[in-house]
Design an enzyme around this catalytic site. Structure first.
Site, PDB file in Angstrom:
ATOM      1  N   ASP A  34       0.836  -1.208   0.000  1.00 32.27           N
ATOM      2  CA  ASP A  34       0.000   0.000   0.000  1.00 32.27           C
ATOM      3  C   ASP A  34       0.863   1.248   0.000  1.00 32.27           C
ATOM      4  O   ASP A  34       1.005   1.893   1.029  1.00 32.27           O
ATOM      5  CB  ASP A  34      -0.930  -0.032   1.217  1.00 32.27           C
ATOM      6  N   GLU A  62      -3.030  10.350  -0.449  1.00 34.94           N
ATOM      7  CA  GLU A  62      -4.189   9.473  -0.516  1.00 34.94           C
ATOM      8  C   GLU A  62      -4.634   9.006   0.852  1.00 34.94           C
ATOM      9  O   GLU A  62      -5.838   8.832   1.109  1.00 34.94           O
ATOM     10  CB  GLU A  62      -3.870   8.260  -1.399  1.00 34.94           C
ATOM     11  N   GLU A  63      -3.696   8.815   1.762  1.00 35.18           N
ATOM     12  CA  GLU A  63      -4.035   8.265   3.072  1.00 35.18           C
ATOM     13  C   GLU A  63      -4.796   9.247   3.959  1.00 35.18           C
ATOM     14  O   GLU A  63      -5.344   8.848   4.987  1.00 35.18           O
ATOM     15  CB  GLU A  63      -2.764   7.800   3.795  1.00 35.18           C
TER      16      GLU A  63
END
Length: 335
Positions: A90, A121-122
């Site tokens: 990830d 994105e996280e």
């Protein structure tokens, strides 16, 4: 596939916790230029860059994943069948697979393929939102997340919010002289837990996570304030979920809330001959509005992501390369 595994480990060993992606972006800039790409760094903030690479032709298909990881940084290691480390699945293994797959395309195919690697994105998908300004206007975007090498037919939406309760402080020996904000908050959280946030096929039931709770100052003081952060993964319309939240908070005048993340459930493109399944987690897809129809695919298991034992199987990583290559070729045939 030794080069694939080496690239994966090199990416893992450059820390890139959200907000600190600059070193990884600059490494990729050099790496992709060496591999013959034209590279643009899109500044998102101080030492934060999206990376876009192509060959100067109209791009029809974009391979996209994210540079950032959750904390803490964990250096890479490997054994015979597995690569370990923060970002292994990830999404640094995915990133390495995308680069490797692109290089397996013919020169004619590669002319119409772009690589996009984004920050944030996280947390808030800021990189994906800003990437729309690159004006690529592709017809398809293949977003990389760990789906076990199956195309995702869709994924849940999101409603994240902070709910705050006000009370009145008092000595705990005389609770009748105060008003406990924590008790108000607990009552609201119970209503949130019992509410119908949506259910049913194809995405299953909505899920609720009360992620943080805080409040009060001491055990002998009636708490004057308290708040909780809640994340609901949606399977139905966002507007309905927001109305549910408004009704719950509206039952108590001393409650207030702030929505911090919101997105509709996503339907993704699937292709005949490729296994497909819905997934529960989210992605950058809702933010990538200027890149055409979206597919979601990647090696690795979401159950390993964000864990101290994050890993990716070498076999699945190698299969991911083949899948990205074959999916791009299929899309170029129809695009």
């Amino acid at each position: 596939m030794t080069a694939l595994f080496s690239l994966t480990r090199a990416l893992i060993d450059i820390p890139s916790v959200t907000g600190d992606e600059g070193a990884l972006a600059r490494f990729l800039e050099t790496e992709l230029i060496t591999r013959g790409f034209t590279v643009r760094l899109q500044e998102i903030g101080p030492e934060r860059f999206n990376v876009f690479a192509d060959h100067g032709e109209p791009v029809r298909v974009v391979l996209c994943t994210h540079l950032d990881t959750v904390a803490p940084f964990i250096a890479s290691s490997e054994d015979e069948g597995v690569i370990h480390g923060r970002g292994a699945c990830d999404a640094k293994g995915i990133l390495a697979a995308m680069v490797t797959a692109a290089e397996q395309l013919s020169p004619e195919e590669l002319r119409h393929v772009g690589l996009l690697f984004v920050v944030g994105e996280e947390v808030d998908s800021v990189g994906a939102h800003r990437a729309n300004d690159l004006a690529v206007h592709s017809e398809y975007v293949v977003v990389g997340e760990p789906t076990g090498n199956r195309l995702a037919s869709g994924h849940k939406g999101a409603l994240e919010f902070v709910i705050h309760a006000d009370g009145t402080a008092a000595h705990s020996a005389y609770p009748e002289r105060g008003d406990s904000a924590i008790e108000r908050l607990l009552q609201a959280l119970e209503r949130i837990r019992r509410a119908d946030w949506g259910r049913g096929k194809p995405l299953g039931d909505a899920t609720i996570n009360i992620g943080t709770v805080s409040g009060g100052v001491a055990g002998n003081v009636i708490p004057a304030s308290a708040e909780a952060r809640v994340f609901v993964r949606l399977v139905g319309p966002l507007a309905e979920a927001k109305e549910t939240l408004a009704q719950i908070a509206g039952r108590d005048s001393r409650l207030a809330y702030e929505i911090t993340t919101q997105s509709e459930p996503v339907t993704c493109v699937t292709l005949d001959g490729f296994e497909a399944t819905p997934v529960a987690f989210g992605s950058d897809i809702p933010a990538l509005t200027a890149f055409g129809k979206a597919l979601l695919l990647g090696p690795g298991s979401i159950h390993d992501a964000h864990s101290d034992g994050e890993k990716i199987e070498k076999r699945q990583l190698s299969e991911g390369v083949e899948l990205y290559r074959d999916v791009v070729r299929r899309l170029l045939e129809v695009a």
